[in-house]
Design an enzyme around this catalytic site. Structure first.
Site, PDB file in Angstrom:
ATOM      1  CE1 TYR A 274      -4.054   1.617  -0.436  1.00 20.89           C
ATOM      2  CE2 TYR A 274      -3.544   2.785   1.598  1.00 20.89           C
ATOM      3  CZ  TYR A 274      -4.322   2.627   0.467  1.00 20.89           C
ATOM      4  OH  TYR A 274      -5.382   3.472   0.237  1.00 20.89           O
TER       5      TYR A 274
ATOM      6  CE  LYS B 161      -7.231   6.338   0.031  1.00 18.64           C
ATOM      7  NZ  LYS B 161      -8.239   7.136  -0.725  1.00 18.64           N
TER       8      LYS B 161
HETATM    9  C1  IMJ Z   1      -3.895  -0.994  -3.154  1.00 19.36           C
HETATM   10  C2  IMJ Z   1      -2.553  -1.357  -3.159  1.00 19.36           C
HETATM   11  C3  IMJ Z   1      -2.032  -2.259  -2.231  1.00 19.36           C
HETATM   12  C4  IMJ Z   1      -2.844  -2.794  -1.253  1.00 19.36           C
HETATM   13  C5  IMJ Z   1      -4.179  -2.433  -1.244  1.00 19.36           C
HETATM   14  C6  IMJ Z   1      -4.713  -1.538  -2.198  1.00 19.36           C
HETATM   15  N1  IMJ Z   1      -5.203  -2.796  -0.435  1.00 19.36           N
HETATM   16  C7  IMJ Z   1      -6.348  -2.180  -0.793  1.00 19.36           C
HETATM   17  C8  IMJ Z   1      -6.085  -1.387  -1.926  1.00 19.36           C
HETATM   18  C9  IMJ Z   1      -5.055  -3.741   0.690  1.00 19.36           C
HETATM   19  C10 IMJ Z   1      -7.655  -2.331  -0.112  1.00 19.36           C
HETATM   20  C11 IMJ Z   1      -7.060  -0.514  -2.687  1.00 19.36           C
HETATM   21  N2  IMJ Z   1      -7.072   0.864  -2.092  1.00 19.36           N
HETATM   22  C12 IMJ Z   1      -7.695   1.002  -0.802  1.00 19.36           C
HETATM   23  C13 IMJ Z   1      -6.544   1.970  -2.695  1.00 19.36           C
HETATM   24  O1  IMJ Z   1      -6.595   3.043  -2.125  1.00 19.36           O
HETATM   25  C14 IMJ Z   1      -5.898   1.897  -4.018  1.00 19.36           C
HETATM   26  C15 IMJ Z   1      -5.334   2.991  -4.599  1.00 19.36           C
HETATM   27  C16 IMJ Z   1      -4.600   2.967  -5.848  1.00 19.36           C
HETATM   28  C17 IMJ Z   1      -4.591   1.900  -6.725  1.00 19.36           C
HETATM   29  C18 IMJ Z   1      -3.831   1.990  -7.913  1.00 19.36           C
HETATM   30  C19 IMJ Z   1      -3.730   0.847  -8.887  1.00 19.36           C
HETATM   31  C20 IMJ Z   1      -3.375   1.303 -10.274  1.00 19.36           C
HETATM   32  C21 IMJ Z   1      -2.383   2.446 -10.314  1.00 19.36           C
HETATM   33  N3  IMJ Z   1      -2.361   3.330  -9.297  1.00 19.36           N
HETATM   34  C22 IMJ Z   1      -3.125   3.182  -8.162  1.00 19.36           C
HETATM   35  N4  IMJ Z   1      -3.154   4.209  -7.289  1.00 19.36           N
HETATM   36  C23 IMJ Z   1      -3.888   4.113  -6.165  1.00 19.36           C
HETATM   37  O2  IMJ Z   1      -1.659   2.596 -11.298  1.00 19.36           O
END
Ligand code: IMJ
Length: 257
Positions: free
Chosen positions: A157, A164
């Protein structure tokens, strides 16, 4: 539940039908809200298609939240069409892909800047744009989406956790700033859902399994549960709540082990 008849809302961050912002759009529109939906460039088709499915046709506008000009254009159109605004939903987040797979210590200056700009600063810029329109309506409600990775470490993450954490602090500072104008600012911290934001994240399926095994409710959450919690915070039933981060995660966060 809370009626949104005669209420105007702006929803930012719909990418496709799985987006949590879309679940919130559906929950509020089905209760009578008139919506404006914004999309980031590449999602235009998806959002246009989805918008057909709402009971009241929404205003659909482009908005790259890293652009002050595009944000200004959105609020100009919303003012023109609605004359005011009752609620704002912020569901935009982004970090460059590599930042979500490289070791955290390798986080780049640019990756950090982009993640915090798109995922946290944009809430300030959008709320600032919404303030005059909400004042015309005697107040309003702002809601953003967060994740427990702001407080605890989850694999990969990475800089999104930092973003966040900044977003949740931003909720509190904004809530204190705009509260005297009867504008509330809150977040929902959702459990993991298979959205586009989770697509291709290595190990995501095992994260869903761990939540299902450990959460008090012994299951994962559904998007509609975020939509309904959002309707509560955005609407009249939430009128006493501001600066809060509401966990919608089947209780996962309370467990020690
Ligand atoms: C995202 C990455 C790693 C672990 C994660 C997540 N977990 C969860 C998420 C456990 C729940 C999804 N999440 C909560 C997010 O806020 C994701 C944000 C995000 C995802 C991407 C994927 C594609 C990309 N950029 C991104 N930027 C933010 O190119």
């Amino acid at each position: 539940m809370t009626d949104f008849t005669g209420k105007y809302g702006l929803v930012v961050g719909v990418a496709n039908k799985r987006s949590l912002a879309w679940a919130i759009a559906q929950a509020t529109a089905s209760r009578g809200a008139r919506l404006a939906l914004t999309y980031q460039g590449r999602f235009e088709e998806h959002v246009n298609e989805l918008s057909q499915g709402l009971s009241q046709p929404p205003l659909v506008l482009p908005c790259d939240v890293s652009s002050d000009d595009e944000i200004a254009a959105v609020f100009a159109r919303v003012e023109q069409e609605f004359g005011g605004l009752d609620f704002l939903v912020h569901g935009a987040a982004f970090a460059p892909r590599d930042e979500l797979s490289s070791p955290f210590a390798n986080t780049t200056r640019e990756g950090f800047r982009v993640a915090l700009d798109i995922s946290a600063y944009s809430l300030i810029a959008l709320t600032r744009g919404a303030i005059p329109l909400m004042e015309k309506r005697g107040g309003g409600s702002v809601l953003t989406l967060s994740y427990l990775g702001s407080q605890r470490v989850f694999p990969n993450y990475n800089v999104m956790g930092v973003a966040k954490a900044a977003l949740e602090a931003t909720v509190r500072y904004l809530a204190a700033d705009v509260g005297p104008r009867n504008i509330r600012v809150n977040a929902i911290s959702a459990g993991p859902v298979k959205t586009l934001a989770a697509a291709g994240i290595s190990g995501f399926s095992s994260i869903l399994t761990v939540y299902r095994e450990r959460a008090p409710l012994r299951r994962n959450i559904e998007s509609s549960e975020v939509g309904e919690a959002a309707a509560f915070l955005l609407g009249d039933a939430g009128r006493g709540i501001s600066g809060e981060v509401l966990m919608v995660d089947a209780g996962f966060h309370i467990m020690g082990m």
